[in-house]
Design an enzyme around this catalytic site. Structure first.
Site, short mmCIF file in Angstrom:
data_model
loop_
_atom_site.label_atom_id
_atom_site.label_comp_id
_atom_site.label_asym_id
_atom_site.label_seq_id
_atom_site.Cartn_x
_atom_site.Cartn_y
_atom_site.Cartn_z
N CYS A 11 -2.85 -8.20 1.38
CA CYS A 11 -2.16 -7.40 2.40
C CYS A 11 -1.36 -6.27 1.76
O CYS A 11 -0.23 -6.48 1.30
CB CYS A 11 -1.24 -8.30 3.22
SG CYS A 11 -0.29 -7.40 4.45
N CYS A 42 1.97 -5.45 3.50
CA CYS A 42 3.09 -6.35 3.16
C CYS A 42 3.63 -6.06 1.76
O CYS A 42 4.83 -6.06 1.54
CB CYS A 42 2.66 -7.82 3.19
SG CYS A 42 1.55 -8.27 4.52
N ASP A 43 2.73 -5.84 0.79
CA ASP A 43 3.14 -5.89 -0.61
C ASP A 43 3.17 -4.55 -1.36
O ASP A 43 3.68 -4.48 -2.47
CB ASP A 43 2.20 -6.85 -1.38
CG ASP A 43 2.33 -8.27 -0.86
OD1 ASP A 43 3.39 -8.59 -0.30
OD2 ASP A 43 1.37 -9.05 -1.01
#
Ligand code: NAP
Length: 303
Positions: free
Chosen positions: A129, A132-133
């Site tokens: 992801c 997200c990261d």
């Protein structure tokens, strides 16, 4: 007792809920995480009609949910564990519910490479992801694995943070759409290692490098990197339906063109079903058709 239970609240499930609610069906939507599904792992969607310049996935899902919230539709955050297709009963982590018809809209989840080091270093350099990261990789070197539209979109997102983004793909050309490939080539931070597979992911406590293998010569190389993002497709979330409705060899639900499955009164829509084009717009279209079919089935049954 509900008229209709919808399993999953991604774009397909939310659209089915919208159409069911507008048909005044007493509807329950069951979602194991948060409404939105896999699309929320991407920041922006550029090809949803009506939004030139794109729309953030958060905004799009919020709008879809708002429309559903104004209707007689209940959304519960519960994981579905079992579906009794004959009795139209759904068992969840919190209870059991019955309905006249069920729509499955469970979507799909990221496939793994299944190479040494992948599981051990997930969350310590290996990710599925970028949304997200990506901020964790500011000015770092990352690689993305895969050759489809997802890899292209996530590479752009990562390039906003990282020093370099290297796409590693097993063939000598990507399968991403032409417009995305043009944009990839224009981005100075994005590089390519084509015709290579990833055979190992290495590092002690965190990711340090990956081993890649040339598919033509079998020569192996080490690529140093701080992050590996894997986008090699998706597996449908349909394990709980094995031996209950007809699935294809890779677990996707087989439906006809009104979204009916092999079991009467059970319909399916979105990324969990076998079809030719997996997009938010086609998931929404599936959802509308499934809700219409479920409505006709329920009305016919109750006559
Ligand atoms: P995809 O189109 O199925 O592409 C997966 C890629 O991973 C392929 O390039 C495949 O290689 C590669 N791959 C598969 N297994 C592999 C393995 N074991 N090792 C190495 N590489 C492997 O998946 P996706 O890009 O996630 O897209 C899924 C669907 O969503 C597609 O229908 C796509 O069009 C759609 N989508 C649309 C948009 C958009 O329009 N905005 C955005 C994202 C996704 P090969 O090419 O050799 O098969």
């Amino acid at each position: 007792m509900y008229d209709l239970i919808i399993v999953g609240a991604g774009p397909a499930g939310l659209t089915a809920a919208l159409y069911a609610g507008r048909s005044r069906l007493k509807t329950l939507v069951l979602e194991k995480m948060v409404p939105g599904g896999r699309i929320l792992l991407t920041e922006t969607i550029e090809n949803f009609p009506g939004f030139s310049g794109g729309i953030t996935t958060y905004d799009l899902i919020s709008r879809m949910k708002q429309q559903v919230d104004s209707l007689e539709v209940k959304i519960e955050l519960e994981q579905v564990l079992e579906v009794d297709t004959k009795l139209k009963k759904v068992v969840t982590s919190a209870g059991a519910y019955s309905a006249h018809a069920i729509i499955i809209a469970t979507g799909a989840r990221a496939k793994k490479l299944d190479v040494p080091g992948e599981d051990r270093l997930t969350g310590r350099g290996v990710s599925y992801c970028a949304t997200c990261d990506a901020p964790l990789y500011k000015e770092k070197n990352v690689v993305v694995v895969g050759g489809g539209n997802t890899v292209a979109e996530e590479a752009f997102y990562l390039a906003r943070f990282a020093k370099s983004v290297t796409i590693i793909h097993r063939r000598d050309e990507l399968r991403a759409s032409a417009i995305l490939q043009e944009k990839l080539r224009e981005n100075k931070k994005i590089k390519f290692i084509l015709s290579h597979t990833v055979s190992e992911i290495n590092g002690q406590d965190k990711l340090e490098s990956i081993k890649v293998k040339d598919v033509n010569t079998s020569k192996e190389n080490i690529v140093a990197c701080d992050g590996v993002f894997i986008y090699i497709g998706y597996d449908p979330d349909t394990n709980f339906l094995k031996n209950k409705i007809k699935l294809n060899g890779t677990g996707f639900i087989i439906t006809d063109d009104i979204m009916a499955t092999s079991h009467e009164g059970i319909f399916a829509c979105g990324d969990c079903r076998e079809k030719s084009l997996y997009q938010v717009i086609t998931a929404c279209a599936d959802g509308a058709v499934a809700a219409d079919s479920a409505y006709k089935y329920i009305v016919g049954k109750c006559k």
